[in-house]
Design a protein around this motif. Sequence first.
Motif, PDB file in Angstrom:
ATOM      1  N   GLY A 119      55.179  37.231  35.473  1.00 22.34           N
ATOM      2  CA  GLY A 119      54.610  38.590  36.487  1.00 22.34           C
ATOM      3  C   GLY A 119      54.708  39.802  35.969  1.00 22.34           C
ATOM      4  O   GLY A 119      54.707  40.771  36.422  1.00 22.34           O
ATOM      5  N   GLY A 120      54.661  39.879  34.536  1.00 25.41           N
ATOM      6  CA  GLY A 120      54.773  41.462  33.861  1.00 25.41           C
ATOM      7  C   GLY A 120      55.950  41.983  33.476  1.00 25.41           C
ATOM      8  O   GLY A 120      56.188  42.924  33.040  1.00 25.41           O
ATOM      9  N   LEU A 121      56.984  41.047  34.174  1.00 30.92           N
ATOM     10  CA  LEU A 121      58.315  41.476  34.253  1.00 30.92           C
ATOM     11  C   LEU A 121      58.991  41.395  32.790  1.00 30.92           C
ATOM     12  O   LEU A 121      58.512  40.234  32.224  1.00 30.92           O
ATOM     13  N   VAL A 296      58.487  31.541  42.294  1.00 31.44           N
ATOM     14  CA  VAL A 296      57.895  31.132  43.605  1.00 31.44           C
ATOM     15  C   VAL A 296      56.683  31.735  44.225  1.00 31.44           C
ATOM     16  O   VAL A 296      56.059  31.609  45.108  1.00 31.44           O
ATOM     17  N   ASN A 297      56.287  32.884  43.245  1.00 34.53           N
ATOM     18  CA  ASN A 297      55.077  33.504  43.428  1.00 34.53           C
ATOM     19  C   ASN A 297      53.850  33.107  42.886  1.00 34.53           C
ATOM     20  O   ASN A 297      52.751  33.463  42.720  1.00 34.53           O
ATOM     21  N   GLY A 298      54.075  31.861  42.156  1.00 33.79           N
ATOM     22  CA  GLY A 298      53.206  31.215  41.385  1.00 33.79           C
ATOM     23  C   GLY A 298      52.865  31.703  39.903  1.00 33.79           C
ATOM     24  O   GLY A 298      51.898  31.604  39.134  1.00 33.79           O
TER      25      GLY A 298
END
Length: 365
Positions: A119-121, A296-298
């Motif tokens: 997620g870019g993190l 969990v966010n895909g």
Amino acid sequence: MNIAGRIGQMSGAQKGIAGALVAVLVIGGAGATYALVSNGSSKSSAAAPTATATPSPTASPTPTATPAPAAPPPVNPLTGTGTVPTGPVIAVKIDDTAPGRPQVGIDKADIVYIEQAEGGLTRDVAVFASQKPIAGYIRSTRASDPELLTQYGPIVLVASGGGGDSLKILDASILHPYIQDRGDKGFYRVQRRQSTYINVVLPLSKVSVPGAGKAKSIGLVWSASGAGLAATPVATSLSTKVGGTPVGFTWNASLKKYMRVINGNIQRAADGAVIATPNVIVQFCAVSPHPGDIDVNGNPSQYTHSVGSGKVSIFRNGHRIDGTWSRPTINSGTTYRDAAGKPISVTPGGAWVVLATNGTPLTSR
């Protein structure tokens, strides 16, 4: 009549002359010279030969061997300074988001990697050998961590857990997992206002894993000399991204280190120490989605390929050196070379390695 009879009939004067002749005839043939004396007898006038002493040979002095200079004592191969650590090397997965700051103990790590999570993190992998502080805040491992860390040998990897196939991949590697979710000892949570779940710490001095690897070279060339830096660009600040997370450092001439800066703010550890390093290595790698671990966010976790080769920019002493990195196998260390093919040395004292995706912009001034 023989010669003696003839001489007997001669006068005294004749006898003297005859005696001299006889002496010359008889003795002269032997090669000696005689002189007549008044009583008619003769004695040798040649001086007795004088013996000449043969000089004794003079002994040559034995050369004194010059002792070879003593070899410098070995130093920590992960920092280029200090004694070689005797304990195990421990890598720790540490949160690198705002709720995870200020980080605990990261300022005492020998080497720190900034890598993509999902997620870019970003997350950090902090490698400890010189010191074993309390470290946090500890997060879960990712599938690419064993590839990155195998160059250190069979060291310990500390994590809270691992999603998808991450733990399976870790278990298949040479690393020694030390996982909170599996009940390994020493982990505990602290109360903090920034987060109710990013709060796990571990005293690294309590970690004991039989057979864990100790500090060894991973390919870094340490040198305090700044020879040749004058010909390289000045770089007192740098800025890039890892995933979607901005990463920046600013040179502090007094500290002789690059300080980590986020949104213009100098970063400090939980103990108040400035998070700083003598060297920042921006290593450009291939990064690909890893379908075996989806959050969990895909969002699939991102797999950073640290085996191979690519571009690198190394920042030390307020200067930038561009070149290439190479790591041919998973067991190999990582080497860095300049445009002329010569090894790029780094300042003793540790390093932060920024694992950026190929093609990511990097600015410095």
